[in-house]
Motif scaffolding. Structure first.
Motif, mmCIF file in Angstrom:
data_model
loop_
_atom_site.group_PDB
_atom_site.id
_atom_site.type_symbol
_atom_site.label_atom_id
_atom_site.label_comp_id
_atom_site.label_asym_id
_atom_site.label_seq_id
_atom_site.Cartn_x
_atom_site.Cartn_y
_atom_site.Cartn_z
ATOM 1 N N TYR A 103 0.749 -1.383 0.014
ATOM 2 C CA TYR A 103 -0.177 0.023 -0.134
ATOM 3 C C TYR A 103 0.792 1.343 -0.134
ATOM 4 C CZ TYR A 103 -3.575 -3.492 1.120
ATOM 5 O OH TYR A 103 -4.151 -4.524 1.314
ATOM 6 N N GLN A 104 2.150 0.944 0.170
ATOM 7 C CA GLN A 104 3.037 2.282 0.217
ATOM 8 C C GLN A 104 3.963 2.327 -1.085
ATOM 9 O OE1 GLN A 104 5.302 0.764 3.596
ATOM 10 N NE2 GLN A 104 4.141 2.366 4.957
ATOM 11 N N VAL A 105 3.994 1.261 -2.026
ATOM 12 C CA VAL A 105 4.686 1.529 -3.091
ATOM 13 C C VAL A 105 4.110 2.349 -4.198
ATOM 14 C CG1 VAL A 105 5.633 -0.903 -2.783
ATOM 15 C CG2 VAL A 105 3.697 -0.620 -4.079
ATOM 16 N N SER A 106 5.315 2.876 -4.913
ATOM 17 C CA SER A 106 5.028 4.113 -5.786
ATOM 18 C C SER A 106 5.280 3.605 -7.033
ATOM 19 C CB SER A 106 5.450 5.479 -5.615
ATOM 20 O OG SER A 106 6.685 5.258 -5.649
ATOM 21 N N ASN A 107 5.071 4.402 -8.098
ATOM 22 C CA ASN A 107 5.437 4.149 -9.607
ATOM 23 C C ASN A 107 6.982 4.266 -9.624
ATOM 24 O OD1 ASN A 107 4.338 3.470 -11.718
ATOM 25 N ND2 ASN A 107 4.225 5.702 -12.756
ATOM 26 N N ASP A 108 7.419 5.019 -8.910
ATOM 27 C CA ASP A 108 9.207 5.297 -9.001
ATOM 28 C C ASP A 108 9.823 4.066 -8.205
ATOM 29 O OD1 ASP A 108 9.135 7.804 -9.979
ATOM 30 O OD2 ASP A 108 9.047 8.864 -7.786
ATOM 31 N N ARG A 111 9.690 1.708 -10.998
ATOM 32 C CA ARG A 111 10.871 1.711 -11.974
ATOM 33 C C ARG A 111 12.332 1.600 -11.521
ATOM 34 N NH1 ARG A 111 7.769 6.867 -12.926
ATOM 35 N NH2 ARG A 111 6.651 6.841 -14.876
ATOM 36 N N ASN A 112 12.350 1.872 -10.343
ATOM 37 C CA ASN A 112 13.744 1.509 -9.550
ATOM 38 C C ASN A 112 14.013 0.068 -9.909
ATOM 39 O OD1 ASN A 112 14.143 4.272 -9.257
ATOM 40 N ND2 ASN A 112 13.470 4.376 -7.064
ATOM 41 N N TYR A 113 12.987 -0.584 -9.386
ATOM 42 C CA TYR A 113 13.030 -2.053 -9.276
ATOM 43 C C TYR A 113 13.402 -2.492 -10.903
ATOM 44 C CZ TYR A 113 11.888 -7.146 -8.806
ATOM 45 O OH TYR A 113 11.962 -8.288 -8.994
ATOM 46 N N LEU A 114 12.980 -2.047 -11.777
ATOM 47 C CA LEU A 114 12.960 -2.799 -13.099
ATOM 48 C C LEU A 114 14.346 -2.179 -13.679
ATOM 49 C CD1 LEU A 114 9.609 -2.069 -14.865
ATOM 50 C CD2 LEU A 114 10.289 -4.089 -14.079
ATOM 51 N N TYR A 115 14.662 -1.184 -13.214
ATOM 52 C CA TYR A 115 16.164 -0.611 -13.547
ATOM 53 C C TYR A 115 17.201 -1.608 -12.885
ATOM 54 C CZ TYR A 115 20.427 2.392 -13.844
ATOM 55 O OH TYR A 115 21.663 2.919 -13.850
ATOM 56 N N ARG A 145 -3.801 1.231 -10.227
ATOM 57 C CA ARG A 145 -3.864 1.703 -11.600
ATOM 58 C C ARG A 145 -2.116 2.103 -11.774
ATOM 59 N NH1 ARG A 145 -7.638 0.764 -14.986
ATOM 60 N NH2 ARG A 145 -6.638 1.934 -16.598
ATOM 61 N N PHE A 146 -1.384 2.377 -11.061
ATOM 62 C CA PHE A 146 -0.354 2.822 -11.177
ATOM 63 C C PHE A 146 0.609 2.254 -11.913
ATOM 64 C CE2 PHE A 146 0.964 0.800 -7.566
ATOM 65 C CZ PHE A 146 2.374 0.413 -7.778
#
Length: 343
Positions: A103-108, A111-115, A145-146
Motif C-alpha cells: 500500500y506504500q509502493v509508488s511508480n518510482d 521503475r527503480n526495481y525494473l532498472y 492502476r499506477f
C-alpha cells in the motif's frame, strides 16, 4: 515487536505478552487465538486493518504474507505452476527491494526495481515477466492502476541455439541409462518441452498410431505430436524394464514425476560426455526438432501444430536458424576462387 508470518489460510501474528497488543488484535475482524502455537491468526483480507491498528509500532512482516490472495487467484485461473512461482517470486523480491508494504509502493519504486533488474543483466523477457507479475497483483488484486504506466522493454531478438544432427546423435549415444536416454530422445524426436516430458503418463503413449498426447502443454492446451520409430523401440524396452504404472517418468517418489532439474542434469552430463562446446540448454533439443524438420522440407504450419504455438510468428523464428537455403549460397570469396592468388 510484532511479527506477522504467512499461514495456510490466515496471517499468523506473534508478539510478546502485552494487554495493549491483545486489545488491538481483538479489534480486527476474524481474529483467532491458537494456544498450541501461542499466536493469533488474522484473515489475509484484514492485513491492512491490522497494520492500521498497529500504526507507530515496530512490525516485522514476512513478504510472502501479502500474496495469499494472488496465489489463490492465479491457481483459480489455471495459471501454470511455473508462472505462479515466478509471479510470487518477483512480487516478493520487489517488496524486499523497496522495503515497503504494497500500500506504500509508488511508480518510482517500480521503475527503480525494473532498472535494478536491467542492471543485473536480466533479459527483456525476464523484465516483461516481472512487469506482468506486478500488474497482476497491483492491478487485479489490489485494483491499483499506477503500474499500467510502466512501458515494456523491447524483446531481445535472439536466435535459439540449435544442435547439428551429428551432435544430437552424440548426446544420445553417450547415455547408457534407458530412462535418461528416452527422456532426451522424446524432447528431440517429438519437440517436447522439459515441463511436458516430465509430466507424461503411460496412457499418453499411442504406440500403434505413433502418437504422443501432451496434456496442458503450451497455452494450457492438449495436443498430439509424433512418436518416432526409433523412440518407439526405446519406449518398448523402457516399459519392459521399468514397468511404470501411472507416471511414465517417476521421480524418487513413485507417484510423482521426475523433476525438470533432474532432466537438466541428465542433459548437462550427456553434453559433457559428448564434448559439446556450444552454449546450450536442455530446451535446445526442442529447438533442434523444429529446425531439423524445417530443413528437411516439412511445412511451417505443421511444425507450428507439433510445437503447440498459437501464432505462426512464434514458429517463424526457426526460419532464421535453418540451414537448408543458407547452404546453397556461395560466399563471394569462393566465387572469386578464394586462394588462387596465394603462393
Amino acid at each position: 515487536m510484532i511479527r506477522i508470518e504467512s499461514g495456510k489460510d490466515a496471517a499468523m501474528v506473534k508478539s510478546p505478552y502485552n494487554p495493549d497488543y491483545i486489545a488491538k488484535i481483538k479489534a480486527v475482524k476474524g481474529y483467532r487465538w491458537h494456544p498450541d502455537k501461542k499466536c493469533w491468526s488474522i484473515p489475509y483480507s484484514q492485513l491492512k486493518s491490522l497494520l492500521s491498528t498497529f500504526d507507530g509500532e515496530k512490525v516485522e512482516i514476512n513478504t510472502s504474507v501479502w500474496f495469499y490472495e494472488q496465489r489463490k487467484e492465479l491457481m483459480a485461473r489455471k495459471y501454470s505452476r511455473r508462472t505462479v512461482k515466478l509471479y510470487l517470486h518477483y512480487n516478493e523480491e520487489f517488496l524486499r527491494f523497496c522495503n515497503k508494504t504494497p500500500y506504500q509502493v509508488s511508480n518510482d519504486d517500480v521503475r527503480n526495481y525494473l532498472y535494478y533488474l536491467a542492471e543485473k543483466g536480466c533479459s527483456a523477457s525476464t523484465l516483461n515477466i516481472a512487469i506482468n507479475a506486478l500488474k497482476f497483483y497491483y492491478g487485479e488484486i489490489l485494483k491499483r492502476r499506477f503500474v499500467y504506466e510502466i512501458k515494456r522493454p523491447k524483446k531481445d531478438k535472439r536466435l535459439p541455439a540449435v544442435f547439428s544432427q551429428e551432435e544430437v546423435s552424440g548426446i544420445l549415444s553417450s547415455i547408457t541409462n534407458t530412462k535418461h536416454k528416452l527422456i532426451l530422445m522424446f524432447m528431440y524426436s517429438a519437440g517436447l518441452r522439459v515441463g511436458e516430458v516430465v509430466r507424461l503418463r503411460v496412457e499418453d503413449m499411442d504406440v500403434e498410431r505413433r502418437l504422443i498426447r501432451i496434456r496442458g502443454g503450451k497455452g494450457r492446451k492438449d495436443r498430439y505430436t509424433i512418436l518416432s520409430e526409433v523412440a518407439s523401440k526405446t519406449l518398448k524396452e523402457y516399459l519392459r524394464k521399468y514397468k511404470p504404472e501411472k507416471r511414465l517418468f517417476s521421480g524418487q517418489r513413485k507417484y510423482r514425476h521426475i523433476t525438470t532439474r533432474t532432466v537438466q542434469k541428465i542433459f548437462e552430463n550427456a553434453c559433457r560426455k559428448a564434448e559439446i562446446k556450444k552454449d546450450v540448454t536442455v530446451h535446445s533439443l526442442h529447438h533442434s526438432f523444429a529446425t531439423h524438420l524445417l530443413e528437411s522440407g516439412v511445412d511451417l504450419r505443421y511444425i507450428q501444430e507439433q510445437l503447440g504455438h498459437k501464432s505462426s510468428k512464434t514458429t517463424e523464428i526457426y526460419t532464421h536458424v535453418a540451414m537448408k537455403d543458407l547452404r546453397r549460397i556461395r560466399s563471394p570469396l569462393d566465387l572469386m576462387g578464394g586462394d588462387k592468388k596465394d603462393g
